[in-house]
Write an enzyme that holds these catalytic residues in place. Sequence first.
Site, PDB file in Angstrom:
ATOM      1  N   ARG A 172      -2.360  -0.411  11.179  1.00 24.99           N
ATOM      2  CA  ARG A 172      -2.227   1.008  11.066  1.00 24.99           C
ATOM      3  C   ARG A 172      -3.039   1.563   9.904  1.00 24.99           C
ATOM      4  NH1 ARG A 172       2.648  -1.181  12.837  1.00 24.99           N
ATOM      5  NH2 ARG A 172       3.012  -1.876  10.737  1.00 24.99           N
ATOM      6  N   GLY A 173      -3.441   0.645   8.997  1.00 22.71           N
ATOM      7  CA  GLY A 173      -4.092   1.074   7.769  1.00 22.71           C
ATOM      8  C   GLY A 173      -5.409   1.816   7.933  1.00 22.71           C
ATOM      9  N   ASP A 177      -9.123  -0.625   6.656  1.00 23.60           N
ATOM     10  CA  ASP A 177      -8.798  -0.034   5.360  1.00 23.60           C
ATOM     11  C   ASP A 177      -9.322  -0.887   4.204  1.00 23.60           C
ATOM     12  OD1 ASP A 177      -6.947  -2.071   5.896  1.00 23.60           O
ATOM     13  OD2 ASP A 177      -5.191  -0.912   5.328  1.00 23.60           O
ATOM     14  N   ASP A 216      -9.477  -8.095   2.223  1.00 24.30           N
ATOM     15  CA  ASP A 216      -8.819  -8.770   1.105  1.00 24.30           C
ATOM     16  C   ASP A 216      -9.175 -10.262   1.181  1.00 24.30           C
ATOM     17  OD1 ASP A 216      -6.943  -8.830  -1.051  1.00 24.30           O
ATOM     18  OD2 ASP A 216      -5.332  -9.396   0.310  1.00 24.30           O
ATOM     19  N   THR A 233      -8.156 -11.245   8.411  1.00 25.10           N
ATOM     20  CA  THR A 233      -8.003 -10.300   9.518  1.00 25.10           C
ATOM     21  C   THR A 233      -9.346 -10.031  10.191  1.00 25.10           C
ATOM     22  OG1 THR A 233      -6.188  -9.264   8.314  1.00 25.10           O
ATOM     23  CG2 THR A 233      -7.120  -8.010  10.157  1.00 25.10           C
ATOM     24  N   ASP A 274      -0.389   0.625   2.770  1.00 31.03           N
ATOM     25  CA  ASP A 274       1.051   0.807   2.619  1.00 31.03           C
ATOM     26  C   ASP A 274       1.663  -0.118   1.592  1.00 31.03           C
ATOM     27  OD1 ASP A 274       0.573  -1.471   4.469  1.00 31.03           O
ATOM     28  OD2 ASP A 274       2.762  -1.570   4.461  1.00 31.03           O
TER      29      ASP A 274
HETATM   30  P1  IMP Z   1      -6.912  -9.808   4.775  1.00 35.71           P
HETATM   31  O1  IMP Z   1      -6.693 -10.385   6.135  1.00 35.71           O
HETATM   32  O2  IMP Z   1      -6.321 -10.667   3.690  1.00 35.71           O
HETATM   33  O3  IMP Z   1      -8.341  -9.438   4.480  1.00 35.71           O
HETATM   34  O4  IMP Z   1      -6.005  -8.527   4.676  1.00 35.71           O
HETATM   35  C1  IMP Z   1      -6.319  -7.329   5.214  1.00 35.71           C
HETATM   36  C2  IMP Z   1      -5.064  -6.488   5.355  1.00 35.71           C
HETATM   37  O5  IMP Z   1      -4.123  -6.739   4.294  1.00 35.71           O
HETATM   38  C3  IMP Z   1      -5.410  -5.031   5.269  1.00 35.71           C
HETATM   39  O6  IMP Z   1      -5.705  -4.495   6.524  1.00 35.71           O
HETATM   40  C4  IMP Z   1      -4.166  -4.435   4.647  1.00 35.71           C
HETATM   41  O7  IMP Z   1      -3.255  -4.069   5.664  1.00 35.71           O
HETATM   42  C5  IMP Z   1      -3.540  -5.548   3.821  1.00 35.71           C
HETATM   43  N1  IMP Z   1      -3.811  -5.411   2.356  1.00 35.71           N
HETATM   44  C6  IMP Z   1      -4.633  -6.163   1.608  1.00 35.71           C
HETATM   45  N2  IMP Z   1      -4.655  -5.764   0.321  1.00 35.71           N
HETATM   46  C7  IMP Z   1      -3.829  -4.690   0.257  1.00 35.71           C
HETATM   47  C8  IMP Z   1      -3.430  -3.803  -0.810  1.00 35.71           C
HETATM   48  O8  IMP Z   1      -3.855  -3.887  -1.981  1.00 35.71           O
HETATM   49  N3  IMP Z   1      -2.560  -2.821  -0.471  1.00 35.71           N
HETATM   50  C9  IMP Z   1      -2.081  -2.655   0.808  1.00 35.71           C
HETATM   51  N4  IMP Z   1      -2.422  -3.455   1.820  1.00 35.71           N
HETATM   52  C10 IMP Z   1      -3.289  -4.467   1.557  1.00 35.71           C
HETATM   53 MG    MG Z   2      -1.013  -3.525   5.751  1.00 39.62          MG
END
Ligand code: IMP
Ligand code: MG
Length: 185
Positions: free
Chosen positions: A45-46, A103, A106, A110, A162
């Site tokens: 949803r971000g 959004d 990280d 994802t 969020d």
């Molecule tokens: P990844 O798979 O670790 O790259 O994470 C991506 C997802 O983690 C994003 O789409 C966000 O929903 C969530 N996320 C990562 N860091 C943050 C943060 O600092 N605040 C809120 N959501 C985050």
């Molecule tokens: Mg999230």
Amino acid sequence: MQNYQDILAEILIDEKSLQTRIAELSAEISRDYAGKELVLICILRGGVPFLVDLSRRITIPHKIDFMAVSSYGVGSRESSGFARVSLDLQMNIQNRDVLLVEDIVDSGTTIASVLKLLNARQPRTLKVCSLLDKPERRETEVPIDYCGFKIPNKFVFGFGLDLDEYYRNLPFIGVVDLTKYKPSE
Ligand code: IMP
Ligand code: MG
């Protein structure tokens, strides 16, 4: 639930800076995809506030579609290391010029999972547009073709991001003071 003012450590990116940068990205995308079959895919949803502002400013014809993926366990702020698709696209993206709208990147889990999944459907091109990039946290290398802002390794909220599903509506990106935050039941 606490008001955001009670848990805000600092505003990292204010509304004006966000909107200025989104306007720049939209102009770049409009130029790069002129004459192409652009489909913006918003990761729920971000990605919603970013998609809305970006799409509204893109000056070339394009379609939008949505996908929901989660790499986080319920109530957790750490990545679980894999991404699960909970809502798939409605559109066929074969031979389309697909741009993923996220959004934040990280750990990279994802986006890496989504890229793998969508590549199998043979889009003509497949690129990534992320509002935020937290490079220090990366575990999987992923290309970010359009990046809004690189940010330090801090937990942020607002503008789609969020804290236990709250605060996505805020028009700025804030850093949370986790010592003050009390998760509700
Ligand atoms: P990844 O798979 O670790 O790259 O994470 C991506 C997802 O983690 C994003 O789409 C966000 O929903 C969530 N996320 C990562 N860091 C943050 C943060 O600092 N605040 C809120 N959501 C985050
Ligand atoms: Mg999230």
